[in-house]
Design a protein around this motif. Sequence first.
Motif, mmCIF file in Angstrom:
data_model
loop_
_atom_site.group_PDB
_atom_site.id
_atom_site.type_symbol
_atom_site.label_atom_id
_atom_site.label_comp_id
_atom_site.label_asym_id
_atom_site.label_seq_id
_atom_site.Cartn_x
_atom_site.Cartn_y
_atom_site.Cartn_z
ATOM 1 N N ARG A 1 0.818 -1.212 0.000
ATOM 2 C CA ARG A 1 0.000 0.000 0.000
ATOM 3 C C ARG A 1 0.858 1.271 0.000
ATOM 4 O O ARG A 1 0.357 2.347 -0.309
ATOM 5 N N MET A 2 2.119 1.140 0.361
ATOM 6 C CA MET A 2 2.979 2.316 0.488
ATOM 7 C C MET A 2 3.189 2.994 -0.862
ATOM 8 O O MET A 2 3.491 2.331 -1.857
ATOM 9 N N CYS A 3 3.030 4.317 -0.895
ATOM 10 C CA CYS A 3 3.256 5.049 -2.142
ATOM 11 C C CYS A 3 4.184 6.238 -1.971
ATOM 12 O O CYS A 3 4.707 6.749 -2.964
ATOM 13 N N GLY A 4 4.426 6.693 -0.730
ATOM 14 C CA GLY A 4 5.290 7.852 -0.579
ATOM 15 C C GLY A 4 5.773 8.052 0.845
ATOM 16 O O GLY A 4 5.155 7.584 1.810
ATOM 17 N N LEU A 5 6.902 8.762 0.963
ATOM 18 C CA LEU A 5 7.431 9.220 2.247
ATOM 19 C C LEU A 5 7.432 10.741 2.261
ATOM 20 O O LEU A 5 7.720 11.374 1.248
ATOM 21 N N VAL A 6 7.115 11.300 3.420
ATOM 22 C CA VAL A 6 7.060 12.757 3.583
ATOM 23 C C VAL A 6 7.963 13.140 4.740
ATOM 24 O O VAL A 6 7.866 12.551 5.830
ATOM 25 N N PHE A 7 8.836 14.122 4.529
ATOM 26 C CA PHE A 7 9.707 14.589 5.605
ATOM 27 C C PHE A 7 8.960 15.621 6.446
ATOM 28 O O PHE A 7 8.524 16.651 5.940
ATOM 29 N N GLY A 8 8.801 15.326 7.742
ATOM 30 C CA GLY A 8 8.129 16.253 8.653
ATOM 31 C C GLY A 8 9.148 16.994 9.505
ATOM 32 O O GLY A 8 9.623 16.486 10.524
ATOM 33 N N ILE A 9 9.457 18.205 9.099
ATOM 34 C CA ILE A 9 10.608 18.903 9.676
ATOM 35 C C ILE A 9 10.379 19.368 11.106
ATOM 36 O O ILE A 9 11.307 19.358 11.928
ATOM 37 N N ALA A 10 9.154 19.787 11.459
ATOM 38 C CA ALA A 10 8.939 20.394 12.774
ATOM 39 C C ALA A 10 9.133 19.380 13.895
ATOM 40 O O ALA A 10 9.896 19.618 14.847
ATOM 41 N N ASP A 11 8.438 18.251 13.812
ATOM 42 C CA ASP A 11 8.602 17.233 14.852
ATOM 43 C C ASP A 11 10.011 16.655 14.847
ATOM 44 O O ASP A 11 10.575 16.356 15.907
ATOM 45 N N VAL B 1 6.814 21.453 4.795
ATOM 46 C CA VAL B 1 6.159 22.740 4.545
ATOM 47 C C VAL B 1 7.159 23.893 4.675
ATOM 48 O O VAL B 1 8.195 23.779 5.330
ATOM 49 N N TYR B 2 6.788 25.012 4.039
ATOM 50 C CA TYR B 2 7.462 26.297 4.279
ATOM 51 C C TYR B 2 6.483 27.098 5.120
ATOM 52 O O TYR B 2 5.361 27.396 4.690
ATOM 53 N N LEU B 3 6.872 27.435 6.348
ATOM 54 C CA LEU B 3 5.928 27.913 7.353
ATOM 55 C C LEU B 3 5.550 29.389 7.240
ATOM 56 O O LEU B 3 4.629 29.836 7.936
ATOM 57 N N ARG B 4 6.201 30.132 6.375
ATOM 58 C CA ARG B 4 5.937 31.573 6.314
ATOM 59 C C ARG B 4 4.930 31.905 5.202
ATOM 60 O O ARG B 4 5.122 31.528 4.050
ATOM 61 N N LEU B 5 3.881 32.616 5.585
ATOM 62 C CA LEU B 5 2.847 33.047 4.651
ATOM 63 C C LEU B 5 2.817 34.567 4.569
ATOM 64 O O LEU B 5 3.173 35.257 5.524
ATOM 65 N N TRP B 6 2.384 35.074 3.426
ATOM 66 C CA TRP B 6 2.249 36.523 3.300
ATOM 67 C C TRP B 6 0.797 36.924 3.511
ATOM 68 O O TRP B 6 -0.135 36.161 3.252
ATOM 69 N N ARG B 7 0.622 38.157 4.005
ATOM 70 C CA ARG B 7 -0.702 38.675 4.314
ATOM 71 C C ARG B 7 -1.049 39.840 3.397
ATOM 72 O O ARG B 7 -0.171 40.452 2.787
#
Length: 345
Positions: A161-171, A211-217
């Motif tokens: 069933r495995m299709c991908g790995l995702v790097f979770g930087i924060a944790d 993710v890139y954690l910075r968003l613009w307003r």
Amino acid sequence: MYVLDKGTRFVIPRTEMTYPGHNMKLHVTAADAVKAPVDHVMADFEDACPYEFKGDKSRKVMVEALNTLDFGKKVVTVRPNNIHSKFFKGDMEAIVLGAPNRFHGIMLPKTRGPEEIREVSKLLDDLEKRGGWKYKIQIESLIETPHALIKAYEIATASDRMCGLVFGIADYAANLGIREIVENQNQNFHYSKQAVVVAAKAAGLHAIDNVYLRLWRNTDSPERVKELQDGLREKNVGAANLGMDGTWVIHPQQAEIANSCYTPSVDQVEEARRVIKLYHEKGGGSMADPKSGEMIDEATIKIGLMDLAKGAQAGMVSDTELRDWSAKSREITGYDILELMRRVA
């Protein structure tokens, strides 16, 4: 790689947009092709879901969204609470039994090792049978602890069933005691990111960057917006150069730039096509490219094949053309990089 529509379509996501699963308005936005031009959406029961909504409240919204909204051609996935959480089994039962054949995958957070993938796969076997599923739910695993990184290849190969790995930087950074996770992240986390890429590609899976954690307003100055957009682009260009196939995004505003970082340009696709055609017309071997003067051989041609595969994902190259070049490579060498890396279904 997500294999969809009875094996007739495959998706290697350039952008995976995560959003809180308890909020119907965000589901509606995620389903909209114009407002959220991403390849993959992931509704979240876990970190993005407030405590008061965990359990039945968020599950009710999630099931309603899956059953009533049209997500078009997007890959649709759900992130349950992690396997050690008291909410995990209820989350899984609610969505698999409550929305059969309405989504494609599970994003498993906080994975510690391959035994957890096998446990989830076994649970899905049972729930799919009870729910009347017509296809198998696929699994992406978040690699967000040192334990998971060390066992990344075992995790990647723990289930079909495995299709991908995702790097979770924060944790992951929290586990290492690292505070800064935005600036210079491709340098500071170079080993960790590429270890995820190597494990995923060795197993024939896609690899997704954090993710890139910075968003613009809306109130930000044009200069500040440009600064943040440049940072988003720099992070993702760097990640693509490490071998990542795509990235998580946390807001639709990030989609266009992120997509572009994992998509070859028209010129790059045309150059790959020219060099591959030239190589085969000349009968293969090692030769100098008359246009650039660079040496090309079978190994460098495979870089071009991967560019064409990425172009096919973006609709720039036909499946027929990609399969023809793939077959040519296999015929000559017995080694087809597109099949090995699961870039053709």
